[in-house]
Scaffold this active site. Structure first.
Site, mmCIF file in Angstrom:
data_model
loop_
_atom_site.group_PDB
_atom_site.id
_atom_site.type_symbol
_atom_site.label_atom_id
_atom_site.label_comp_id
_atom_site.label_asym_id
_atom_site.label_seq_id
_atom_site.Cartn_x
_atom_site.Cartn_y
_atom_site.Cartn_z
ATOM 1 N N GLU A 98 0.821 -1.200 0.000
ATOM 2 C CA GLU A 98 0.000 0.000 0.000
ATOM 3 C C GLU A 98 0.861 1.258 0.000
ATOM 4 O O GLU A 98 1.929 1.276 0.623
ATOM 5 C CB GLU A 98 -0.922 -0.009 1.230
ATOM 6 C CG GLU A 98 -1.751 -1.274 1.335
ATOM 7 C CD GLU A 98 -2.493 -1.420 2.647
ATOM 8 O OE1 GLU A 98 -2.748 -0.379 3.304
ATOM 9 O OE2 GLU A 98 -2.823 -2.561 3.031
ATOM 10 N N GLU B 62 -10.108 6.070 2.489
ATOM 11 C CA GLU B 62 -10.482 5.318 3.685
ATOM 12 C C GLU B 62 -10.434 6.252 4.881
ATOM 13 O O GLU B 62 -9.562 7.119 4.968
ATOM 14 C CB GLU B 62 -9.508 4.161 3.886
ATOM 15 C CG GLU B 62 -9.712 3.367 5.167
ATOM 16 C CD GLU B 62 -8.651 2.292 5.368
ATOM 17 O OE1 GLU B 62 -8.693 1.613 6.423
ATOM 18 O OE2 GLU B 62 -7.774 2.136 4.491
#
Length: 407
Positions: free
Chosen positions: A204, A322
């Site tokens: 990520e 997110e």
């Protein structure tokens, strides 16, 4: 008596001056408050530090000998030889020296790391170092919404490409500084994944804002066991091998976008390089390291040896936002995602991802097909996709969180 009274007054004045001076020195050091100064001073220096640079915003950067960075404490990397660049550059990835579009981090105002070192940000208490959770599309894929590793307080607005054979992903991500509450975070990132459940492997990269901090930070994360015991942010644990002396993972990004004003973005690429060995090139030509590139600069790589499923290729990619919603006041959080504005406000007001792409077996960048959008709560944060000649495949995302429509 008059003489001694006069002297005592002078001595008192002198003592008062010393106390005042001492207070000033204690309260402010290099223009920073004592709390920030002492907090940084209490943080341990990284092993192998050759030079330390203090940023005007309070960050402390240790320039660490490249051979003594945390990666080599990993049991699988004890005898690892640093690879300075991929054996073969992929199409769509530019060499750093051919592109002046450099990522600016404020610590550069006060110095540079020497050749042969890499910059490590000293960990601060303000950064949320908690473990990550499954990306939203995996919630649906493995039906683990109630899993302990899969907290329901994580909310998403993202698109995903699944069930493929991917050698990496790229995107240009609009950079903002959204409002966040204490104990919460807001993220815009790329996920490159393989496997399911407790065998999930994830790479990520993107930007994050934590705990109400007024800084937007570059970050990476990885796990090889579904966010259980392996992996971490940035270089907080052994794993990622950094090769770049100019980019500090976890360091702040400047400047950020302004609502209705100038827009700022960063390009991020995660790509699997081909192995250079005869055996791997002949029998297993996908067994190479996963390289990270930010603003056309190679930053370093995740060695394939620390993964199981991602020792090969990725089977899923996700792009998006997110947040963490702790409902601290008994209702939905006011932590913002993206710019803090909904996608319908579009360019200059809503945050975006552009130039979405994945790498195929021939090292070509392709537009992902049949993207699957996922939005946890559209009344709080939403997403809108599109395509044009300038930005390629893109989407706007984000929102303000708590409102009359988001309780």
């Amino acid at each position: 008596m008059a003489y001694w009274n006069d002297k005592s007054i002078k001595l008192g004045d002198y003592k008062f001056f010393l106390i005042l001076l001492s207070h000033m020195l204690i309260t402010f050091v290099d223009g920073r408050g004592v709390d920030q100064f002492m907090k940084n001073r209490e943080l341990p220096m990284h092993e192998g530090t050759i030079k330390t640079i203090e940023s005007d915003d309070g960050d402390v950067i240790d320039c660490v000998d490249i051979r003594k960075q945390p990666a080599f404490n990993h049991p699988l990397l004890k005898n690892h030889t640093v690879q300075i660049k991929p054996h073969a550059q992929s199409r769509g990835i530019d060499e750093a020296e051919n592109n002046p579009n450099m990522l600016f981090q404020s610590w550069h105002k006060n110095g540079e790391c020497p050749e042969g070192t890499v910059p490590l940000l000293r960990r601060t208490r303000n950064f949320n170092h908690s473990r990550r959770s499954y990306p939203a599309f995996l919630h649906k894929k493995v039906a683990q919404l109630n899993d302990v590793n899969n907290p329901s307080n994580h909310e998403y607005a993202q698109v995903s490409a699944v069930d493929g054979n991917y050698y990496g992903a790229r995107a240009t991500i609009n950079v903002w500084n959204p409002l966040t509450n204490f104990g919460e975070l807001s993220i815009a990132q790329i996920w490159v994944l393989a496997g399911d459940g407790n065998e999930l492997n994830s790479l990520e990269a993107g930007w994050t804002v934590n705990n109400g901090e007024k800084k937007t930070r570059l970050f990476i994360y990885w796990t090889s066991d579904g966010y259980q015991s392996t992996g971490c942010y940035n270089l907080d644990c052994p794993g990622f091998v950094q090769t770049n002396k100019n980019i500090a993972l976890g360091g702040s990004i400047e400047p950020v976008s302004k609502y209705g004003g100038e827009q700022r973005d960063i390009s991020i690429v995660i790509h699997k390089a081909r192995s250079n060995s005869y055996y791997h090139s002949r029998f297993n030509n996908i067994d190479g390291n996963w390289w990270l590139q930010v603003q056309d600069q190679l930053v370093g790589y995740w060695p394939s040896s620390i993964f199981t499923h991602l020792a090969g290729t990725s089977d899923a990619i996700s792009w998006g936002g997110e947040i963490v919603n702790n409902q601290l006041n008994g209702h939905h959080t006011s932590t913002q995602m993206g710019s803090g504005h909904f996608p319908n406000e579009a360019y200059g007001k809503a945050s975006f991802f552009t130039k979405l792409g994945y790498f195929d077996e021939g090292n070509n960048v392709k537009d992902p097909e049949n993207l699957k959008p996922f939005v946890t709560r559209p009344s709080c944060y939403d997403l809108r996709t599109g395509r044009d000649n300038k930005f390629g495949l893109f989407f706007y995302f984000g929102g303000p969180g708590y409102s009359t429509n988001c309780q």
